[in-house]
Motif scaffolding. Structure first.
Motif: not given
Length: 270
Positions: A145-153, A187-206
Motif C-alpha cells: 500500500x505504500x503510503x496510502x495507509x499506515x498501520x497505527x496512524x 507499521x505492521x501488516x493489516x489482516x482486516x483491510x476493509x475495516x482499516x480503509x473504512x476507518x480512514x474514510x471515516x476519519x477524513x469525513x470527520x
C-alpha cells in the motif's frame, strides 16, 4: 542495536520485510522494504539512501536474483536507495511514468510485473503523492500500500502534490478490491483491510466536518483551524496537520463549499 542491520521478517511464503533504520514521528518505526518472490525477487520501496539499509536488503536477498526495484512514490523515505540497490544488483528500477524518481521502466495503471512464483499488478493511487502506486500480489490478494495507509496512524496529504479528492478516490478504489492483507509502507501488516480503509474514510469525513463546523463561527486561517481541531495532537505536529487541513480546504473549495486562499483565510459559502 543502533547501527545493526534490521532483522528480516517473513510475512508470507512469498513476502519478506526489511525495516529501514529511519524511525521518526513521520515514519513511525521506519520504512518497510518488501522482498517479493523466492528465486527471482522484486524489491518494493527500497527506502532511504542509507548504506546500512541497502546492505540489509542485499543480505536478505541472499543468493536470489533481484530483478526489479519497484518504487511506490517519490518521497525521500521510500525511493532514494533504489540507485544504490540497482548498482549492486543490476536490477531495473520501476516507477510511474512521469515520476521524478530516476527509473529504467515506466509503469502505468494495470501493468504487471511477474516472477516465477508471483504476479504483481500496478494500481495508480494518487493522493498522498501524484505518482503514488499500490501493488497487488495476485496470488495472495495482498496489497503493498505504500503510503496510502499506515498501520497505527493516518497519512499526511500535503498540497500541491498531495490531493485530498484524489486520495479519497484511491481509498475507495482499494476498498472495492477483494483483499486479504495490506502491507503498508510503515507499521505492521493489516489482516482486516476493509475495516482499516473504512476507518480512514471515516476519519477524513470527520476532519472535513470539523473544518466546516469551525468555519461556522466566521473566517479562519489554516493555523487557527488546526489549533481548534487537532487538540489531541502535539503542537510539534501541527505544521504537518496544517498541510492536510489545507488539502481538505482545497477539496471543499473545488466543490464550491468554501472560499479562500492559503494567505488570506477561509470562509463558508452559503
Amino acid at each position: 542495536m543502533m547501527g545493526s542491520p534490521p532483522a528480516v521478517t517473513t510475512c508470507s511464503p512469498r513476502v519478506r520485510r526489511v525495516r529501514a533504520p529511519n524511525a521518526s514521528p513521520m515514519t513511525g518505526s521506519g520504512t518497510n522494504t518488501y522482498l517479493v518472490g523466492r528465486s527471482v525477487l522484486t524489491v518494493i520501496d527500497p527506502g532511504p539512501d542509507d548504506a546500512r539499509h541497502v546492505a540489509a536488503v542485499l543480505a536478505a536477498a541472499g543468493g536470489s536474483a533481484v530483478r526489479w526495484i519497484l518504487v511506490t512514490h517519490r518521497h525521500s523515505d521510500h525511493a532514494p536507495a533504489a540507485a544504490a540497490l540497482a548498482r549492486a544488483t543490476g536490477a531495473a528500477v520501476l516507477a510511474l511514468a512521469g515520476s521524478s524518481v530516476p527509473h529504467d521502466r515506466d509503469l502505468r495503471d494495470g501493468d504487471r510485473v511477474a516472477g516465477p512464483d508471483y504476479t504483481l499488478t500496478v494500481l495508480h493511487t494518487p493522493g498522498h503523492a501524484s505518482d503514488h502506486l499500490c501493488v497487488l500480489l495476485e496470488e495472495e490478494r495482498a496489497l503493498f500500500a505504500g503510503d496510502l495507509v499506515a498501520q497505527g496512524s493516518t497519512v499526511v496529504i500535503a498540497p500541491p502534490d498531495g490531493d485530498m479528492a484524489a486520495y479519497l478516490r484511491s481509498l475507495h478504489r482499494v476498498r472495492a478490491l477483494d483483499l486479504t492483507r495490506l502491507y503498508p509502507g510503515h507499521g505492521e501488516p493489516v489482516d482486516a483491510p476493509r475495516a482499516l480503509l473504512d476507518e480512514y474514510l471515516a476519519h477524513r469525513l470527520m476532519r472535513e466536518q470539523q473544518i466546516l463546523a469551525a468555519l461556522q463561527d466566521g473566517p479562519r486561517r489554516v493555523e487557527e483551524l488546526v489549533a481548534a481541531i487537532y487538540t489531541d495532537v502535539p503542537e510539534v505536529l501541527h505544521p504537518v496537520a496544517a498541510r492536510s487541513v489545507l488539502a481538505h480546504l482545497l477539496k471543499l473549495r473545488a466543490e464550491g463549499r468554501v472560499a479562500g486562499e492559503e494567505d488570506t483565510g477561509w470562509r463558508l459559502l452559503t
